[in-house]
Design a protein around this motif. Structure first.
Motif, PDB file in Angstrom:
ATOM      1  N   GLY C 201       0.805  -1.219   0.000  1.00 48.68           N
ATOM      2  CA  GLY C 201       0.000   0.000   0.000  1.00 48.68           C
ATOM      3  C   GLY C 201       0.830   1.257   0.000  1.00 48.68           C
ATOM      4  O   GLY C 201       0.317   2.352   0.196  1.00 48.68           O
ATOM      5  N   ALA C 202       2.146   1.134  -0.218  1.00 50.83           N
ATOM      6  CA  ALA C 202       2.991   2.319  -0.249  1.00 50.83           C
ATOM      7  C   ALA C 202       3.673   2.408  -1.601  1.00 50.83           C
ATOM      8  O   ALA C 202       4.177   1.420  -2.102  1.00 50.83           O
ATOM      9  N   PHE C 203       3.661   3.597  -2.202  1.00 52.47           N
ATOM     10  CA  PHE C 203       4.302   3.722  -3.522  1.00 52.47           C
ATOM     11  C   PHE C 203       4.988   5.070  -3.690  1.00 52.47           C
ATOM     12  O   PHE C 203       5.113   5.592  -4.782  1.00 52.47           O
ATOM     13  N   MET C 204       5.432   5.640  -2.544  1.00 49.51           N
ATOM     14  CA  MET C 204       6.100   6.942  -2.608  1.00 49.51           C
ATOM     15  C   MET C 204       7.430   6.857  -3.334  1.00 49.51           C
ATOM     16  O   MET C 204       7.727   7.638  -4.226  1.00 49.51           O
ATOM     17  N   ASP C 205       8.258   5.903  -2.881  1.00 47.85           N
ATOM     18  CA  ASP C 205       9.613   5.828  -3.412  1.00 47.85           C
ATOM     19  C   ASP C 205       9.606   5.423  -4.881  1.00 47.85           C
ATOM     20  O   ASP C 205      10.376   5.942  -5.673  1.00 47.85           O
TER      21      ASP C 205
END
Lengths: 175, 134, 604
Positions: C201-205
């Motif tokens: 659920g994380a896609f910042m990087d």
């Protein structure tokens, strides 16, 4: 090794010469500046070439890198990206990241299990389908999202599943 | 492709490649730019507004007016929208090509009608002069 | 100056590619050619604009028009109307969910208004596959400053003064980390970029690497100068092929321009960067595990001390920072520490990128100053909860973080406040949950993840988390006992205290935080055998009430054929339908099939 080996590009193993595949791996290993610490990169390449990492390939890599086979096995089983079993002709990946999970990815996965008559994270006996639950693929805006043979289908509900399976099979017949 | 051998060379390259991105930089900070609108709706199109737009764009480019954007807009006089209220300074269709110029902070644009190539150049020259005066 | 009158930017991040932006690009080119204006527009595929919910997004400069959910079939109209006649295509404009009005400039949208982009400043703005764009916006100037104007200590002092804290999880001060790297003397040192973004659920990087890869490379070179390292490695997930490719392209271009490699900008400083693929192990986000993995080993963490800054990659001093941390560095160098500190809170300066997802209207990638409240993020930027449902919780920090309830929504988000309310910043995943989500089930979901990803090296994490998972499984099946809740707490605390690495230290957080904030839900499961959200299948039954009109729609929808006409008779003599509870798999497929005005099927 099985007769109906299918690599990830869908090229039958029998169509390609086994020797040529090992030669490709050799060339890659030869091109490395150092073998120190290269095991994971070599496994990536080997999986690219063979589609999966059976015992024979593990032994080959161990010999080429001059390390015990047990170490190759230990490393590859640690990482979820590597697989020791061959994948099906059609590969369904259902994203089970949190964003997809709270938007109903579990229901989509269950529907695939029912429709294809198989369990998640396995390959069906006839070698036609692989169904895997994946960690986040990072397209949370399209949750829940799946990929079938590399093509993405987003904002799904379980009602879409049957249609997607039919489309995939129809494409194959068209070929 | 050139190799950067010093800080000065990087600076030179930056000046050169700024052209790639200046449109995006200026547009993202739209409050500070001068906007030239050319009406290229159906009537504008018939009156040759596209050519005028090109003249204006080329002039702005030639003068390197970085903070001036040339933007296409719909017909201003609402001939295709009969209910549109007529505002002062609004022209009938016969006045195309129409060009609006609006400076930062201005509420209403300055409108030019029946713009020909020479007038277009003059409009850009006036903007350049006004920007320099500031 | 301008090469073309128009620049058309298409979002080319993974999200928009999945929703079809490549087809949009082809269709746009075809439409431009058809109308004879191909030479009037430059088409650029850029990184993520952040508004993933509305993708594929097409942005037209200098008009500042922001078209959303554009499909290939829309391109002809877009060219014929907007580009040929100057008319906006209203149906493709974003409509405010509150007023219903069309917005054509993105800065007028609530989603963008309160955002402040530092790490994402050039993401979605420059062409990530063209170094010229990055140089054009001032790229590599920070590196030029670091190489020409600043001593090693001066660089580190600026980073220290900026107060920048590591964006990867724990928030360790970046300047201090670099100082350790400088102080530990060695002929060979390494810079590592941790791009193993494993939180589901994380896609910042990923978005930063896809949208602005040079910012990361430039920062790594600056870090290299600061500590005296000549080699950098980006450890990146193999599941991110687009980011891997863009990084490789960027490295090759930077080397060609002499901005990476030997004798950078004639300064005599050498710095080489290579990309190393991870292989899918969450624990490799922990820096010592990552280093083991880089060395070709199983990604098991090492005992600290020695810290990587003392003995890291191949036993040499190594500085490892996360992607977003690096992305802040070039601007901190060129604009100064004071500029950076003018944003955010005193102890957490600057901004933070969040991947906002889950039950939220505007899913996307956002960047806000530290100290922005969760309420602002969820209701203003995020546009609230879809379908008028009620907010229940927001989860931050992924499997290491916790769930935050309604009562803490007005907390300003920074490293310390989130820890204080039992969650953590983590890398920046932010998942919103509504009334239909069962918090016990969510805790189980995260724990299942950690159990699977635990490397197995230390017992508290390997065995403890498994035991906790078993307890949660019992509770969600209705077999929980009141003692289980006490046991969960004790076990959780022990695992936190006794585990070797960050994964184990934080793994019980989702359970402990839900125990703290949602005890009533646990009690409902344990004491009353009920799942209030209706998510735990074993505690839910689907029943057809007397309202049934025997239309048979539900029976046709049932995937396991467990609905049969065996009930009492309707007024016109047909048999009402009944669900065979033994055979029912509780998929809920029948409920939406029952005509709304009848509403005979209930979940209890």
């Amino acid at each position: 090794m099985s007769d109906v080996f299918i690599s990830k590009e869908g090229v039958s193993f029998m169509e390609k010469n086994e020797k040529a595949l090992y030669a490709e791996l050799d060339a890659y290993i030869g091109s490395l500046p150092t073998k120190q610490g290269a095991l994971i990169s070599v496994l990536h390449k080997a999986q690219d070439i063979f589609g999966f990492l059976p015992k024979e390939v593990q032994e080959y890599v161990a010999e080429k890198l001059d390390i015990p086979t047990s170490k190759v096995y230990g490393v590859l089983t640690f990482y979820s990206f590597f697989t020791m079993t061959q994948k099906g002709k059609h590969r369904v990946n259902v994203c089970m990241g949190t964003a997809c999970f709270v938007r109903g990815a579990d229901k989509v996965l269950e529907k695939f299990e029912r429709d294809l008559g198989m369990k998640a994270n396995t390959t069906r006996e006839d070698g036609l389908w692989s169904l895997d639950a994946l960690r986040c693929i990072g397209a949370c805006g399209l949750a829940p999202i799946i990929t079938v043979d590399g093509k993405s289908y987003g904002r799904l509900t379980e009602d879409d599943v049957t249609g997607i399976i039919e489309t995939t099979l129809a494409k194959e017949e068209a070929k | 492709m050139e190799k950067v051998n010093s800080r000065e060379e990087l600076k030179t390259l930056r000046q050169k490649y700024k052209d790639n991105v200046i449109m995006r930089l200026v547009s993202d900070n739209a409050k500070d730019r001068v906007e030239i609108y050319v009406a290229i709706g159906d009537c504008g199109l018939k009156s040759g507004a596209r050519d005028i737009m090109k003249v204006i764009f080329d002039e702005v480019n030639a003068k390197r007016l970085e903070k001036v954007s040339v933007i296409a807009m719909d017909c201003v006089n609402g001939c295709d929208k009969p209910d549109a209220p007529k505002v002062e300074g609004n022209f009938a269709c016969g006045h195309d090509p129409t060009v609006d110029v609006i400076f930062p902070g201005e509420a209403t644009p300055t409108r030019h009608g029946k713009v020909n190539a020479d007038m277009a150049k003059k409009i850009v020259a006036d903007i350049a002069a006004r920007l320099e005066g500031k | 100056m301008h090469k073309t009158r128009l620049q058309i930017l298409i979002c080319g991040g993974t999200g928009c590619i999945s929703s079809g932006c490549l087809e949009v690009e082809d269709a746009l080119v075809a439409a431009l050619e058809k109308h004879g204006i191909r030479d009037e527009a430059t088409i650029l595929k850029v990184g993520c604009f952040g508004f993933c919910e509305q993708g594929p997004i097409v942005k037209i400069y200098p008009d500042n028009t922001f078209y959303v959910r554009v499909e290939a079939k829309d391109c002809e109209e877009l060219v014929a109307e907007h580009l040929m006649k100057g008319k906006h295509v209203d149906r493709l404009l974003f409509k405010s969910p509150i007023t219903g009005e069309s917005c054509h400039h993105h800065m007028d949208m609530a989603f963008y208004k309160t955002q402040l982009r530092i790490a994402l400043m050039h993401c979605g703005m420059v062409d990530p596959e063209n170094i010229e764009d990055y140089i054009g916006v001032g790229g590599y100037e920070a590196l030029a400053m670091a190489l020409n104007d600043l001593s090693q200590q001066e660089i580190i002092d600026i980073v220290k003064a900026s107060g920048l804290r590591g964006r990867g999880g724990a928030g360790f001060p970046t300047g201090n980390k670099w100082q350790f790297g400088l102080d530990n003397k060695s002929d060979k040192k390494y810079i590592i970029c941790n791009a193993d973004e494993g939180d589901p659920g994380a896609f910042m990087d990923r978005s930063i690497m896809e949208g602005d890869p040079h910012a990361v490379l430039e920062a790594m070179a600056i870090a290299g100068k600061a500590i005296g390292a000549d080699e950098g490695v980006v450890y990146i997930r193999a599941e991110y092929p687009l980011a891997v490719n863009r990084l490789r392209v960027a490295i090759a271009q930077a080397e060609k321009y002499g901005l990476l490699g030997d004798n950078i900008m004639g300064s005599g400083f050498n710095f080489h960067v290579r990309v190393n693929l991870g292989a899918g192990a969450f624990v490799c986000g922990e820096e010592t595990a990552l280093i083991n993995s880089l060395e070709g080993q199983r990604g098991e963490p090492r005992l600290r001390p020695p810290f990587p800054a003392q003995k890291g990659f191949w036993g040499q001093p190594t500085v490892n920072c996360n992607v977003e941390t690096y992305a802040c560095i070039p601007l901190i160098i060129t604009r100064g520490a004071d500029w950076f500190k003018s944003f955010g809170t005193e102890k957490s300066p600057g901004t933070k990128v969040f991947a906002l997802a889950g039950k939220i209207n505007n899913v996307g990638l956002i960047e806000v100053p530290m100290g922005t409240t969760l309420r602002e993020v969820i209701y203003e930027i995020g546009g609230g909860i879809p379908k008028g449902k009620k907010f229940k919780a927001v989860q931050t920090g992924g499997p290491s973080g916790g769930c935050i309830s309604e009562k803490n929504l007005d907390v300003g988000v920074d490293f310390d406040t989130l820890t204080a309310i039992g969650s953590m910043m983590g890398s920046g995943g932010m998942i919103v949950m509504d009334e239909d989500d069962c918090m016990v089930n969510i805790a189980k979901f995260y724990l299942e993840f950690t159990v699977e990803e635990s490397c197995g090296k230390c017992t508290p994490c390997r065995v403890g988390n498994t035991r906790m998972y078993e307890i949660l499984e019992r509770i969600t099946q209705g077999k929980g006992k009141p003692e289980d809740l006490v046991e969960l707490r004790e076990l959780g605390q022990t695992i936190k205290d006794a585990s070797l690495c960050g994964l184990g230290n934080t793994a019980p957080n989702p359970v402990l935080s839900t125990l703290n904030h949602f005890m009533d839900e646990y009690e409902a499961h344990v004491l009353h055998g009920k799942c209030p959200a209706g998510a735990c299948k074993d505690l839910v039954n689907y029943v057809i009430t007397e309202k049934c009109i025997a239309c048979s729609l539900c029976a046709k929808a049932c995937p396991v054929n467990c609905i049969h006409p065996t009930g009492s008779e309707t007024p016109n003599g047909k048999k009402k339908y009944v669900i065979d509870q033994e055979a029912c798999i509780k998929c809920g497929a029948c409920i939406p099939k029952c005509p709304p005005k009848i509403g005979a099927i209930v979940r209890e």
